[in-house]
Scaffold this active site. Structure first.
Site, mmCIF file in Angstrom:
data_model
loop_
_atom_site.group_PDB
_atom_site.id
_atom_site.type_symbol
_atom_site.label_atom_id
_atom_site.label_comp_id
_atom_site.label_asym_id
_atom_site.label_seq_id
_atom_site.Cartn_x
_atom_site.Cartn_y
_atom_site.Cartn_z
ATOM 1 N N HIS A 170 0.745 -1.270 -0.147
ATOM 2 C CA HIS A 170 -0.263 0.479 -0.356
ATOM 3 C C HIS A 170 0.960 1.057 0.243
ATOM 4 O O HIS A 170 1.954 1.702 0.352
ATOM 5 C CB HIS A 170 -0.737 -0.490 1.558
ATOM 6 C CG HIS A 170 -2.255 -1.068 1.315
ATOM 7 N ND1 HIS A 170 -1.817 -1.925 2.243
ATOM 8 C CD2 HIS A 170 -2.601 -1.123 0.106
ATOM 9 C CE1 HIS A 170 -2.989 -2.517 2.337
ATOM 10 N NE2 HIS A 170 -4.018 -1.623 0.793
ATOM 11 N N CYS A 271 -3.210 0.360 10.077
ATOM 12 C CA CYS A 271 -4.283 -1.115 9.339
ATOM 13 C C CYS A 271 -4.908 -1.482 10.563
ATOM 14 O O CYS A 271 -6.420 -2.075 9.636
ATOM 15 C CB CYS A 271 -3.202 -2.501 9.006
ATOM 16 S SG CYS A 271 -1.951 -1.529 7.652
#
Lengths: 282, 1071
Positions: A170, A271
Site C-alpha cells: 500500500h 491498518c
C-alpha cells in the site's frame, strides 16, 4: 465551530477488530512467513490498550470473523474523514466482505456512509493518505483509478491526487503522517519517489521525516486535547534505527507500539484501526 | 465613452494631421473606408477621419462657431450662453464625464489647455454642423456642414487654447452633461426630428447590434457622404463620437448594471465604471467576463475595445472574480471580501466549487449570518431558509444543518461572517481553480486547472499532475494545442514539453491567456513587459497588463478611507434571479463617485498627484497611459486620457491607490514603444511626490505589462509615432530616436540589429547629477530566430508563447542567455568605473532627497531586424555631452519618486520594491534571458552609488552629512536584443575605451567589436556622467546625448538607455 479541514489528528473514536485465528495461515501476505497467532493477538491487545487507556479514545472492538482472515486490518475497509465514511471495495477479493461489519458500526456511529458500488472500483484504505489538507491515493495492486475517483467524490472538499505505488502493498506501507504537514517516509527508492510525486502534486508544503525502514514510516499521529501531538510508531526492538529518528520529534508524545507479528502479513500500525472524530461532526 | 476619449486624444496628438487631412478635400470620402482600413485594421475608418476633421473644425469653430453654437444649442441645459459653455456642452457630449472632470481639475498645465481646446473644437463642430441628421440618431451629433472649418483648423488650435483655460471651470459643469450629453445636446439638434436622446441611444444600440462588423457601418457611412465627416479621410482612426452602446453587467449580487459606453470603449472603461459603482478599490482581483459564440466564458481584455471582443452578441457581461486571492484575509477592505464571498457563493451553487455536505452547510450558515445577522428563533423558521441557496442541490437536511450552524454564529458581524466564510472556502481544493476541458497526448479526457500556484491536471475528479509555476519554463499554444515546457528536474537533463489538446484554437488560446495572467498576477512582482519583439508582432503579444497581486497588495496598503458602506444583498436574489435587483445608473455612479473619492484622499498623495497634474498633465498621462495602454496604438492617447479622466473623477484616494503601483507602466510602455529616455526622465523630473520611504511603491516603477493585442505592427508603429508626437513638446529626443533606427534599417544597414544603449546616470544626492549614456551599437546579420517566428504569428490564429518567470523582469521572450549581453555588461562596467570619480567635485550641499537611477532602453525598431542580410561592421565612437545646467529647475526636486523601479537604500537592495525590471533581473533572476541588463550592471550601479556616497561624504563633511542614497534604475531596451539569443559567445575582436572629460561631464566611450558566427557586431557604449550642483534637466541632457549619438552614428540605433540617478536622501524626506 469546527471549520473545514480543522482538527487534523483529533480523534475521539477508534474502530478495531479482533484477530481471527485464521490469520496465521490464511491471511494474505506478500512474503512467506510464519505468524505466531498468540503473539499477534497479544500485540493487538496492547495496540488497542494504547488507544483506549493511554489515549482515552472510545474504542469499538468488532469481533473477529474467521472467514475473513484479514479482518483485523479494518483500515482497508473504510476511509473516514470528518463525518463521512467511505466504505471501500477492497482490492483483494477475499476481503470484500470485511466491509459489512465496518459499515454497520460506522453507520451506527452516525457517519454519512458512502458506498463504493462500482464493480470496477477497488480501493484499500491502506492506500489512502490523508494529510489534513488533501488526499493522496496510491494506485497499487489493491487500488485503482476508479476507486480513487469515488473517494474524490466522497470528499469533495479535498484535492485527491494519485500516486503510483510500484513497490510494497500500500501507499502507507512506506509513509504516513507524523504531524500536521509532516510526512514520515521510508528511505527506499520507491518511497522517496512517491514522496517526490506527492510533493509535486501538492499545493502545500510538507516536511518530511525520513526513516531508514519503510515499514517503520507507518505511524499513527493524533492530536488529542490535553495530550498534544501523539505518535504511535515502531519499537526500537523492531527498527532501532528508525526508532531513533522518531526521538527527534521533541514535541510529540512518542508511543512505541510493537507490531512484529502483524507486519508479517503486511499489517502496519495504521491498518488495525479506523479513527474517527465525532466532534468533527458539525 | 472611450471612443470619445480616443478622438480627443488623437486630436491632441496629431493636430497637424488633422489639419492636413482637412486640407485634402472631400475626395477621400468615398475611398476613406478602404484606405483607412488599409492603414489600420481598425474599424470605423470612416468615423475616424470624420473625427479628425471635426477636431480641426472644432478648433475653428471654437472661435468662430462658438457664438453660433450657443444659438444652436439654446436648449441645452448649459447655464451660461457664453461661448465656453457651449463648448462645454459640446465637449461634455462627447467626453465621458470623468474625462471632463479631470480636465477641469487638471487643466492647469499648458498641455491640457491645448488639448482641451482641440477637443472642444471638435465638439463644437459636431454641434454646429447639422450635416449628419441621419447619423445624428446613431451618433447623436447634429452638425450641419463641417466642410469649411477644416481649412482653418490650425488657426483654431492656436486660438482655442486661451479659451480653454477659461473653459476649464465650465467643463466640470459639462460633466453632468457628458453623461447625459447625448441626451441633452442631441435634443437641440434633433429638434427637427425631435428625437429624444434616449431614443437615439436606443437606436444606436440597435444599429450596433445590427451592425455585425464595423465595416458594415463604414460602408453605410461611406454611402452617405453627406456628413462633413466623410470629407476627409484620415489615416488616423477617429472614433465615432456619439455611438453609444448599452452594456449590461451582471453584478455579483445578481443585479444588473446597465451602463452606456461608447461603442469603441475599451474594456477597462467599463470595468472602472463598474468598480466605481461598487466603490471597489481592490479591483485587481476582478474582471469582466462574457460568453463567446461558443458559450465559453472569456475575460474581457481591459486594454482592448469591448466590441472587438464581444463579437456581435449582445453586450452582456458579468463582473467576476478573476484572481482568487489565496489568502482573503490579506485583502484590505471588507467590501472586497464581500464581493469575493458573493463570487464564491456563485461558484458553489453552480458546482464549480465542489463542497462536502458539511462544508455547504457551514458556508451557508456564514452567509446567513452575514445577511440576516443573528439567528432569530422567533421569526426565522425553516421556510425562510429555503429561499436561500447553499448548494447546487440542497436538501432539507442541509437546510436544517445550516440553521443549526447559524445559531452558533451569534454575535458575529457580517464582516466577520464573511471572513469566516472565506477562511473555510479558501481551503477547498477547487478554490480559484479555473477548469478547462482538454485531452492529453493520448486522447484521454482531462481537465486543465489554472490557479494561483500553477497548472493542475485532472482526470475526472482526480488530480493526476500538477505543474507549479516555478516548474514551467514556457507556455505556448499552437492551433488547438497547448504546451508547457517543464523545467528539468534534479535528475533530468533536458526540459520536457507537455502538450494538451484542446477542443479548438480559441480554447487553446484562452487557456494560454489565463495561464499568462495567473502566472503574472500571482507569481511576479510586476507584470512582465511586453514582448520585445512587439514590433515584429509574434503570434500573440498578450500579456497581463494589470497589477500583480504583489502590487495590488502594496497599493492596498495605501487605502485609507473609512470602510465604505455597502449593502449586502440577500443571497435569495442570487438563487431567484435578478428580479428586483437594484438597477444602478451610470449617472448615479458618477455622481456618487466623486464625493466618496474626495473624502478619502491622503493629503500627501494628493499633493503629489496634484502637482504633477497641474504642472504637467503629460506626466500623469504617461504613467497612466502606459499603465492602461495595451496594444492599440491609436488608442494610446485615449487610454491616457481615459485614465486621467478616470482618476480625475475618482477621488484622490482612489487615484493614489491606483497609481501607487501601476505607474510603473510608463516605463514599460516606453520600452515597448521604443520610448525615448527623455520621456522617462521627464517623468522623473516632474516628480510626483516621491515617497519618503523607500518602501513606498513608486508609481512609475511598477511595471505593468501592456498586453499587446495580436493586432498589428502598424498599429504599434502608429502608436509609437503618436506617442512621440504627443510628447513632442517635451521630448524631442523620442522622435529622433525612432526616426534614426528606421532610417538605419531601411537605408543604411538593413541587416543590422543595432542596439544602442544609452546609460544615463543622474545622481542628485547633493545636487550632483551624473548621467551616463552608454550607447551600444550592434550589428548582426542574424536575426534572432524568435523574432522571425514571431512576425509570422501575428494573426490570432497563430501560436502564442509565454515564458513565465518567477522573478520580476522585463519581458522575456526567450530564456536563453545571450553572450552578447554579457559583453555588454562588461563594457558597462568599465566605463562606469572610469566615470565615477569625476562627479564628486561639484557637489553642493543641498538636500536632494531621493536619488533615482533610471535605466532607459529605447526599443529598436522591429523593421530593422527584419531587413538583416549582410553583416556590417561599424565602429563609432561618440561623445555625448550632457549639460546639467540646462535642466529646468522644477523637475529635479520632484524626481525621486517617479521613475525608479527599485529603490536601493544605502546599496541595500529591496527586491520587494516594485522592482525595477533591470534590478529584478539582476538580482532575482540570474537566468533572465533577454533581459537587457546582466546582473553585473546592478553591481555597477551599486558601486557607483557607493563611490559617490563616499566622495560626497568627504566633500560633504563640511556641510552635509550624507544620509541615504537612493538608486533608481530604469532600463529601456530595444526589441532586437533577442538576436543575441544565439547563445554563441562572440569573439571579441577589438575593444577600446575612450574617456573625455569636461567641466561637469565625463564621457566614457567603450567600443567593442565582436565577431560572432560570421557576424560582426560593433557595440558602442557611452557613459556620460554628469555632475551637477543644481537641478539638472535630465530630459534635456539625455535628449541631447541621444541626439548627438544619433548624429554621429546615423546607421546605428540606440538599443538601450540606462539612466542611473543617484541621489542622497535628505533625512527630512522630500516633502
Amino acid at each position: 465551530m469546527a471549520g473545514v479541514m480543522a482538527d487534523f489528528g483529533n480523534f475521539t473514536h477508534a474502530v478495531v477488530r479482533a484477530i481471527p485465528s485464521s490469520l496465521a495461515k490464511e491471511a494474505l501476505r506478500m512474503n512467506v512467513s510464519d505468524v505466531d497467532l498468540e503473539k499477534a493477538q497479544r500485540e493487538h491487545e496492547v495496540y488497542v490498550g494504547v488507544l483506549k487507556q493511554k489515549l482515552g479514545l472510545e474504542v469499538i472492538e468488532l469481533p473477529a470473523d474467521e472467514s475473513l482472515p484479514d479482518c483485523v486490518f479494518v483500515e482497508d475497509a473504510a476511509v473516514v474523514c470528518g463525518d463521512t465514511a467511505l466504505i471501500t471495495r477492497p482490492g483483494a477479493e477475499s476481503r470484500r466482505k470485511e466491509t459489512a461489519a465496518i459499515r454497520q458500526i460506522l453507520k451506527e456511529l452516525g457517519l454519512n456512509i458512502v458506498d463504493m458500488s462500482d464493480e470496477n472500483a477497488t480501493l484499500d484504505g491502506g492506500d489512502v493518505l490523508f494529510t489534513g489538507r488533501e488526499f493522496f491515493v496510491g494506485l497499487s495492486k489493491r487500488t485503482n483509478q476508479r476507486g480513487a475517483e469515488i473517494l474524490a467524490d466522497a470528499f469533495k472538499d479535498y484535492a485527491v491526487s494519485t500516486v503510483p505505488v510500484t513497490d510494497g502493498l500500500h501507499l502507507k506501507s512506506f509513509c504516513s503522517m507524523g504531524g500536521p504537514g509532516l510526512i514520515v517516509i521510508g528511505s527506499s527508492e520507491p518511497a522517496q519517489k512517491a514522496l517526490k510525486i506527492m510533493q509535486q502534486m501538492s499545493d502545500h508544503r510538507y516536511d518530511k521525516l525520513t526513516v531508514p525502514d519503510d515499514i517503520a514510516a507507518n505511524t499513527i499521529y493524533m492530536n488529542l486535547p490535553g495530550k498534544g501531538h501523539v505518535l504511535l510508531h515502531c519499537t526500537p526492538e523492531e527498527f532501532p534505527e528508525s526508532a531513533k529518528v522518531f526521538e527527534k520529534l521533541k514535541d510529540h508524545m512518542l508511543i512505541p507500539v510493537s507490531n512484529m507479528e502483524k507486519v508479517k502479513v503486511d499489517g502496519a500500525l495504521t491498518c488495525c484501526s479506523v479513527l474517527i472524530n465525532m466532534k468533527a461532526k458539525v | 465613452m472611450t471612443t470619445e476619449v480616443g478622438s480627443e486624444t488623437e486630436v491632441k496628438k496629431e493636430p497637424e494631421k488633422a489639419e492636413e487631412q482637412p486640407a485634402k478635400p472631400e475626395l477621400p470620402a468615398t475611398n476613406q473606408t478602404d484606405e483607412v482600413k488599409v492603414v489600420e485594421a481598425a474599424e470605423q475608418s470612416n468615423e475616424s477621419p470624420a473625427l479628425a476633421t471635426d477636431s480641426a473644425e472644432a478648433k475653428e469653430n471654437q472661435e468662430e462657431a462658438q457664438p453660433a453654437d450657443n444659438a444652436t444649442g439654446p436648449e441645452g441645459e448649459e447655464p451660461p450662453a457664453s461661448p465656453p459653455a457651449s463648448e462645454k456642452k459640446g465637449i461634455s457630449r462627447f467626453l465621458p464625464p470623468w474625462l471632463k472632470r479631470q480636465k477641469s481639475q487638471s487643466t492647469v498645465g499648458p498641455k491640457e489647455s491645448q488639448v482641451t481646446p482641440k477637443e472642444e473644437g471638435g465638439v463644437v463642430l459636431l454641434k454646429g454642423e447639422g450635416e449628419k441628421a441621419e447619423q445624428v440618431e446613431a451618433e447623436q451629433t447634429s452638425s450641419t456642414t463641417a466642410a469649411e472649418p477644416q481649412v482653418e483648423e490650425e488657426q483654431v488650435n492656436g486660438e482655442a487654447e486661451p479659451e480653454q483655460k477659461e473653459e476649464v471651470n465650465s467643463e466640470e459643469q459639462a460633466e453632468n452633461h457628458s453623461t447625459g450629453s447625448a441626451e441633452t445636446q442631441p435634443a437641440k439638434e434633433e429638434k427637427a426630428s425631435e428625437k429624444s436622446q434616449e431614443k437615439s441611444a436606443a437606436e444606436e444600440e440597435k444599429k450596433e447590434t445590427e451592425e455585425g462588423g464595423e465595416e458594415k457601418k463604414d460602408q453605410e457611412e461611406s454611402l452617405k457622404p453627406e456628413g462633413g465627416r466623410y470629407f476627409i479621410k484620415s489615416p488616423l482612426k477617429l472614433t465615432k463620437k456619439v455611438k453609444m452602446v448599452m452594456c449590461h453587467v451582471i453584478m455579483l449580487d445578481g443585479s444588473q448594471f446597465p451602463c452606456e459606453v461608447e461603442k469603441r470603449a475599451k474594456g477597462q472603461y467599463l470595468f472602472f465604471k463598474v468598480c466605481e459603482t461598487l466603490n471597489l478599490l481592490e479591483k485587481d482581483y476582478f474582471g469582466l467576463s462574457f460568453k463567446d459564440n461558443a458559450d465559453q466564458t472569456c475575460w474581457l481584455d481591459p486594454t482592448k475595445e469591448i466590441k472587438r471582443q464581444i463579437c456581435n452578441t449582445s453586450w452582456q457581461l458579468a463582473f467576476n472574480v478573476k484572481f482568487y486571492p489565496p489568502d482573503p484575509s490579506q485583502l484590505t477592505e471588507d467590501i472586497t471580501r464581500y464581493l469575493l464571498c458573493l463570487q464564491l457563493r456563485q461558484d458553489i451553487i453552480s458546482g464549480r466549487l465542489p463542497c462536502s455536505f458539511v462544508t455547504h452547510s457551514l458556508l451557508g450558515s456564514y452567509s446567513l449570518q452575514a445577511e440576516l445577522g443573528d439567528h432569530d428563533p422567533d421569526e426565522q423558521r425553516l421556510d425562510y431558509i429555503s429561499d436561500f441557496q447553499f448548494a447546487p442541490s440542497q436538501t432539507k437536511e442541509m437546510e436544517e444543518k445550516v440553521v443549526e450552524l447559524h445559531k452558533t454564529h451569534r454575535g458575529m458581524t457580517p464582516a466577520q461572517a464573511d471572513t469566516q466564510f472565506l477562511e473555510n472556502a479558501k481551503k477547498l481544493s477547487m478554490y480559484g481553480v479555473d477548469l478547462h476541458h482538454a485531452k492529453d497526448s493520448e486522447g484521454v479526457d482531462i481537465m486543465l486547472g489554472v490557479c494561483a500556484n500553477g497548472l493542475l491536471i485532472y482526470k475526472d475528479r482526480l488530480r493526476i499532475n500538477r505543474f507549479a509555476w516555478p516548474k514551467i519554463l514556457k507556455i505556448s499554444y499552437k492551433r488547438s494545442n497547448f504546451y508547457i515546457k517543464i523545467r528539468p528536474g534534479e535528475t533530468e537533463q533536458f526540459e520536457s514539453t507537455v502538450g494538451f489538446k484542446l477542443p479548438n484554437h480559441r480554447s487553446a488560446k484562452r487557456v494560454w491567456k489565463v495561464c499568462v495572467e495567473n502566472h503574472t498576477f500571482f507569481r511576479l512582482m510586476t507584470p512582465e513587459a511586453p514582448t520585445k519583439a512587439k514590433f515584429l508582432t509574434l503570434g500573440s503579444k498578450f500579456r497581463y497588463s494589470g497589477r500583480t497581486q504583489a502590487q495590488t497588495r502594496q497599493a492596498s496598503t495605501l487605502i485609507d478611507r473609512p470602510a465604505p458602506y455597502f449593502e449586502r444583498t440577500s443571497s435569495k436574489r442570487i438563487s431567484r434571479s435578478l428580479d428586483g435587483a437594484p438597477v444602478i445608473n451610470m449617472i448615479e455612479a458618477q455622481d456618487s463617485a466623486p464625493t466618496s473619492v474626495g473624502n478619502g484622499r491622503e493629503p500627501g498623495l494628493e499633493l503629489s498627484s496634484d502637482s504633477s497634474k497641474s504642472g504637467k498633465l503629460r506626466v500623469q498621462g504617461e504613467n497612466i497611459y502606459v499603465r492602461h495602454s495595451n496594444l492599440m496604438l491609436e488608442d494610446l492617447d485615449k487610454t491616457q486620457e481615459d485614465v486621467l479622466k478616470h482618476q480625475a473623477s475618482t477621488s484622490e484616494l482612489k487615484r493614489s491607490f491606483m497609481e501607487a503601483t501601476p505607474e510603473t507602466r510608463p516605463s514599460q510602455w516606453e520600452k515597448r514603444l521604443t520610448a525615448s529616455p527623455a520621456t522617462s526622465l521627464r517623468l522623473q523630473a516632474q516628480g510626483r511626490s516621491p515617497p519618503p520611504t523607500t518602501q513606498e511603491p513608486l508609481p512609475d516603477l511598477t511595471v505593468d505589462t501592456v498586453s499587446k493585442s495580436s493586432d498589428d505592427k502598424q498599429k504599434s508603429d502608429e502608436t509609437t509615432l503618436q506617442a512621440a508626437e504627443v510628447e513632442i513638446e517635451e521630448t524631442v529626443v523620442v522622435e529622433e530616436i525612432r526616426v534614426a533606427p528606421k532610417g538605419s534599417v531601411t537605408i543604411t544597414t538593413p541587416e543590422v540589429v543595432t542596439p544602442v544603449a544609452v546609460e544615463t546616470e543622474v545622481e542628485k544626492p547633493e545636487e550632483e547629477v551624473v548621467e551616463e549614456v552608454i550607447e551600444e551599437v550592434k550589428e548582426e546579420q542574424k536575426r534572432p530566430v524568435s523574432v522571425s517566428s514571431d512576425s509570422h504569428s501575428e494573426s490570432e490564429e497563430e501560436a502564442g508563447e509565454y515564458h513565465p518567470q518567477v522573478t520580476v523582469n522585463i519581458s522575456v521572450e526567450q530564456i536563453k542567455e545571450e553572450p552578447e549581453k554579457e559583453e555588454e555588461v562588461d563594457n558597462h562596467e568599465e566605463p562606469e568605473q572610469v566615470a565615477e570619480p569625476e562627479p564628486l567635485p561639484e557637489v553642493e550641499v543641498e538636500t536632494m532627497p531621493s536619488p533615482a537611477v533610471v535605466e532607459e532602453r529605447p526599443m529598436a525598431e522591429p523593421e530593422t531586424a527584419l531587413v538583416v542580410d549582410a553583416p556590417v561592421e561599424e565602429e563609432r565612437t561618440e561623445d555625448i555631452l550632457v549639460t546639467p545646467e540646462e535642466a529646468p529647475n522644477g523637475h529635479a526636486e520632484d524626481q525621486p519618486g517617479l521613475l525608479a523601479v527599485e529603490e536601493e537604500e544605502e546599496e541595500e537592495e529591496e527586491p520587494r520594491v516594485n522592482g525595477d525590471a533591470s534590478h529584478a533581473e539582476t538580482e532575482l533572476i540570474p537566468q533572465v534571458i533577454c533581459c537587457s541588463e546582466p546582473p553585473v550592471v546592478k553591481t555597477e550601479m551599486v558601486t557607483i552609488s557607493d563611490t559617490f556616497a563616499a566622495q560626497k561624504t568627504e566633500i560633504a563633511t563640511k556641510e552635509v552629512p550624507i544620509v541615504h542614497t537612493e538608486t533608481k534604475t530604469i532600463t529601456y531596451e530595444a526589441a532586437h536584443l533577442d538576436g543575441s539569443g544565439d547563445g554563441e559567445p562572440g569573439i571579441l575582436m577589438t575593444a577600446q575605451t575612450i574617456t573625455s572629460e569636461s567641466l561637469c561631464t565625463t564621457t566614457t566611450t567603450h567600443i567593442t567589436k565582436t565577431l560572432k558566427g560570421g557576424l560582426s557586431e560593433t557595440r558602442i557604449e557611452k557613459r556620460i556622467v554628469i555632475t551637477g550642483d543644481s537641478d539638472i534637466d535630465h530630459d534635456q541632457a539625455l535628449a541631447q546625448a541621444i541626439k548627438e549619438a544619433k548624429e554621429q552614428h546615423p546607421d546605428m540605433s540606440v538599443t538601450r538607455v540606462v539612466v542611473h540617478k543617484e541621489t542622497e536622501l535628505a533625512e527630512e524626506g522630500e516633502d
